[in-house]
Enzyme design. Structure first.
Site, mmCIF file in Angstrom:
data_model
loop_
_atom_site.group_PDB
_atom_site.id
_atom_site.type_symbol
_atom_site.label_atom_id
_atom_site.label_comp_id
_atom_site.label_asym_id
_atom_site.label_seq_id
_atom_site.Cartn_x
_atom_site.Cartn_y
_atom_site.Cartn_z
ATOM 1 N N SER A 109 -11.163 -0.719 0.112
ATOM 2 C CA SER A 109 -9.863 -1.394 0.100
ATOM 3 C C SER A 109 -9.828 -2.621 -0.798
ATOM 4 O O SER A 109 -8.768 -2.990 -1.289
ATOM 5 C CB SER A 109 -9.474 -1.790 1.525
ATOM 6 O OG SER A 109 -10.465 -2.606 2.098
ATOM 7 N N ASP A 133 -13.823 6.736 6.664
ATOM 8 C CA ASP A 133 -12.491 6.130 6.738
ATOM 9 C C ASP A 133 -11.721 6.536 5.473
ATOM 10 O O ASP A 133 -12.071 6.133 4.372
ATOM 11 C CB ASP A 133 -12.666 4.607 6.829
ATOM 12 C CG ASP A 133 -11.352 3.847 6.844
ATOM 13 O OD1 ASP A 133 -10.338 4.384 6.361
ATOM 14 O OD2 ASP A 133 -11.342 2.702 7.318
ATOM 15 N N HIS A 150 -14.520 -1.999 5.828
ATOM 16 C CA HIS A 150 -13.346 -2.733 6.302
ATOM 17 C C HIS A 150 -13.623 -3.431 7.639
ATOM 18 O O HIS A 150 -14.428 -2.955 8.445
ATOM 19 C CB HIS A 150 -12.189 -1.732 6.474
ATOM 20 C CG HIS A 150 -10.877 -2.380 6.745
ATOM 21 N ND1 HIS A 150 -10.339 -2.469 8.009
ATOM 22 C CD2 HIS A 150 -9.990 -2.971 5.914
ATOM 23 C CE1 HIS A 150 -9.169 -3.083 7.935
ATOM 24 N NE2 HIS A 150 -8.933 -3.389 6.672
ATOM 25 N N ASN A 172 0.820 -1.214 0.000
ATOM 26 C CA ASN A 172 0.000 0.000 0.000
ATOM 27 C C ASN A 172 0.857 1.269 0.000
ATOM 28 O O ASN A 172 0.360 2.361 0.275
ATOM 29 C CB ASN A 172 -0.907 0.019 1.231
ATOM 30 C CG ASN A 172 -1.942 -1.081 1.176
ATOM 31 O OD1 ASN A 172 -2.500 -1.359 0.120
ATOM 32 N ND2 ASN A 172 -2.179 -1.726 2.302
ATOM 33 N N GLU A 206 -16.220 4.474 3.493
ATOM 34 C CA GLU A 206 -14.788 4.676 3.223
ATOM 35 C C GLU A 206 -14.650 5.562 2.004
ATOM 36 O O GLU A 206 -15.504 5.524 1.120
ATOM 37 C CB GLU A 206 -14.117 3.324 2.916
ATOM 38 C CG GLU A 206 -14.186 2.368 4.077
ATOM 39 C CD GLU A 206 -13.643 0.982 3.755
ATOM 40 O OE1 GLU A 206 -12.878 0.840 2.782
ATOM 41 O OE2 GLU A 206 -13.988 0.048 4.486
ATOM 42 N N HIS A 258 -7.348 4.750 2.397
ATOM 43 C CA HIS A 258 -6.710 4.627 1.086
ATOM 44 C C HIS A 258 -6.792 5.910 0.263
ATOM 45 O O HIS A 258 -6.302 5.953 -0.859
ATOM 46 C CB HIS A 258 -7.318 3.457 0.310
ATOM 47 C CG HIS A 258 -7.029 2.134 0.956
ATOM 48 N ND1 HIS A 258 -5.855 1.453 0.756
ATOM 49 C CD2 HIS A 258 -7.755 1.396 1.827
ATOM 50 C CE1 HIS A 258 -5.866 0.336 1.470
ATOM 51 N NE2 HIS A 258 -7.019 0.278 2.132
ATOM 52 N N LYS A 302 -0.362 3.402 4.820
ATOM 53 C CA LYS A 302 -0.478 3.196 3.378
ATOM 54 C C LYS A 302 0.375 4.264 2.677
ATOM 55 O O LYS A 302 1.582 4.237 2.823
ATOM 56 C CB LYS A 302 -1.952 3.163 3.003
ATOM 57 C CG LYS A 302 -2.626 2.074 3.883
ATOM 58 C CD LYS A 302 -4.033 1.841 3.681
ATOM 59 C CE LYS A 302 -4.654 1.042 4.834
ATOM 60 N NZ LYS A 302 -4.045 -0.247 5.130
HETATM 61 C C1 LIG Z 1 -10.205 0.858 4.766
HETATM 62 C C2 LIG Z 1 -9.231 0.522 5.845
HETATM 63 N N1 LIG Z 1 -9.426 1.025 7.069
HETATM 64 C C3 LIG Z 1 -8.576 0.763 8.072
HETATM 65 C C4 LIG Z 1 -7.488 -0.049 7.891
HETATM 66 C C5 LIG Z 1 -6.597 -0.350 9.038
HETATM 67 O O1 LIG Z 1 -5.503 0.482 9.043
HETATM 68 P P1 LIG Z 1 -4.128 0.031 9.719
HETATM 69 O O2 LIG Z 1 -3.452 -0.847 8.723
HETATM 70 O O3 LIG Z 1 -3.428 1.301 9.989
HETATM 71 O O4 LIG Z 1 -4.487 -0.701 10.965
HETATM 72 C C6 LIG Z 1 -7.219 -0.566 6.619
HETATM 73 C C7 LIG Z 1 -5.996 -1.354 6.362
HETATM 74 O O5 LIG Z 1 -5.964 -2.518 6.310
HETATM 75 C C8 LIG Z 1 -8.132 -0.299 5.573
HETATM 76 O O6 LIG Z 1 -7.940 -0.820 4.355
#
Ligand SMILES: Cc1ncc(COP(=O)(O)O)c(C=O)c1O
Length: 391
Positions: free
Chosen positions: A185, A210, A128, A35, A181, A213, A244
């Site tokens: 993802s 969120d 997610h 990422n 989001e 990404h 990321k």
């Molecule tokens: C949309 C989304 N939110 C949150 C996370 C979690 O973030 P982190 O990897 O910092 O725990 C991810 C990563 O896997 C994600 O893709």
């Protein structure tokens, strides 16, 4: 001697579904997997050059230690961490921000403590796992809406409002939360944020966005989708993660000072954990000085994304204008086989298997980076011209 053979039942179930997961070490292949969209981590950009915050950090008495020595509420708070929160809040045009140790912790921490009994949470069906886990821990009642489907969201908002009105008749307070989001993802598509914000306004719902990404990638300086659309003021909470495009680790929750105070008081994944160490926070602060300037990388990234989208390939591909590109190859065995072929050709591309995605939508998740070359994209698309011969 410990007898842990009881674990085999579930592990064997995974094996029989061709869904057994194992960890792999990097093998020096072309990166279509990480990422690190802008190459900040891969190219060691945080280790290079001067950092204007270093002097401030030294002045504020923050040794760049690898341990913070405690929870933020005890010994783990220090000037650099609060300065960084303020700087990031300014960059993201929020009143306040609170750092969490990861995006997972941030999502879990926000959703588990804010919705109360009687509140309703409407979340995108492709949200997610960290959002879903937070929702599961909360006292609110949750319903999913069809992915990016504003008509379905509106239907559910209307129903939620009606339920809320009934509760209010009985004198009970209720809130509706909408969770989505900016970039999904596993699909790489964008939320229809303008329409979602309009619905939240119409139904007095609180939007939790969120931006994992979108951070670093969307917007002229990588501010994320909300700011790119001028909607930052309409979000109850925005979560930006640093693992990321930011090339670090950790996350910030942005919103009002009241929200920050609330999380400090009630968010268990903030309270009951050791704070991020100064070395990590310094890296985050430095990355936030760096990535807004990476205009060439963002431009280059977009060119490569377009090249991939426009190339003819022998498989169905989702429309995506983001670094996350998805090629659908139904079946765990089938998608594994194609991923293996690409791996053998030196391209690091991983299959996304059921149960991570629904059966029938197993896929290759191809991540494009600013540091990939046009040759690499062309080699990849050439290898995906035809389905492999059926055995
Ligand atoms: C949309 C989304 N939110 C949150 C996370 C979690 O973030 P982190 O990897 O910092 O725990 C991810 C990563 O896997 C994600 O893709």
């Amino acid at each position: 001697m410990v007898d842990d053979r009881f674990l085999d039942d579930k592990l064997n179930e995974r094996r029989s579904q061709d869904a057994f997961r194992r960890l792999r070490l990097p093998e020096g292949k072309t990166d279509f997997c990480s990422n690190d969209y802008l190459g900040i981590a891969t190219n060691g950009l945080l280790e290079e050059g001067e950092w204007s915050g270093a002097e401030d950090a030294a002045r504020s008495g923050a040794p760049l230690a690898h341990g913070s020595t405690g929870s933020r509420l005890l010994a783990g708070n220090y000037p650099l961490i609060e300065e960084t929160e303020r700087a990031l809040a300014v960059f993201h045009q929020a009143e306040a921000g609170l750092l969490f140790n990861s995006g997972y912790d941030a999502n879990l921490g926000v959703l588990s403590c804010i919705p109360q009994r009687g509140d309703i949470i409407l979340y995108d069906s492709l949200s997610h796992a960290s959002l879903r886990d937070g929702i599961r821990l909360s006292f609110g009642t949750a319903f999913s809406f069809a992915h990016n489907d504003v008509a379905d969201l509106e239907k559910r908002l209307a129903a939620a409002q009606e339920k809320g009105a009934q509760r209010q008749d009985k004198g009970a307070q209720r809130n509706i939360f909408v969770v989505t989001e900016s970039v999904f993802s596993m699909d790489g598509d964008l939320a229809p944020l303008d329409e979602i914000v309009a619905l939240c306004q119409r139904y007095s719902a609180q939007l939790i966005l969120d931006e994992a990404h979108g951070t670093g990638v969307i917007g002229p300086a990588g501010e994320g989708l909300a700011q790119a659309r001028g909607l930052q003021g309409e979000c109850f909470a925005r979560i930006h993660t640093f693992g990321k495009a930011v090339g670090c680790h950790g996350a910030i929750v942005l919103g009002s000072s009241r929200l920050r105070n609330y999380l400090i008081n009630f968010s268990r994944s903030f309270i009951y954990t050791t704070a991020l160490p100064p070395a990590s926070v310094r890296a985050i602060a430095r990355a936030y000085e760096l990535f807004p300037q990476l205009h060439d990388q963002r431009r280059r990234l977009q060119q490569l994304i377009n090249r991939f989208q426009q190339a003819a390939i022998g498989y169905a591909r989702l429309q995506s204008s983001t670094p996350i590109q998805v090629v659908i190859v139904p079946g765990n065995a089938e998608v594994r086989a194609l991923a293996e072929r690409l791996q053998q050709a030196g391209l690091d591309i991983r299959p996304i298997l059921y149960p991570t995605v629904p059966k029938g939508s197993e896929r290759l998740r191809i991540v494009v980076h600013s540091f990939n070359t046009t040759d690499e994209i062309d080699r990849l698309t050439a290898l995906m011209q035809k389905k492999p011969a059926q055995p």
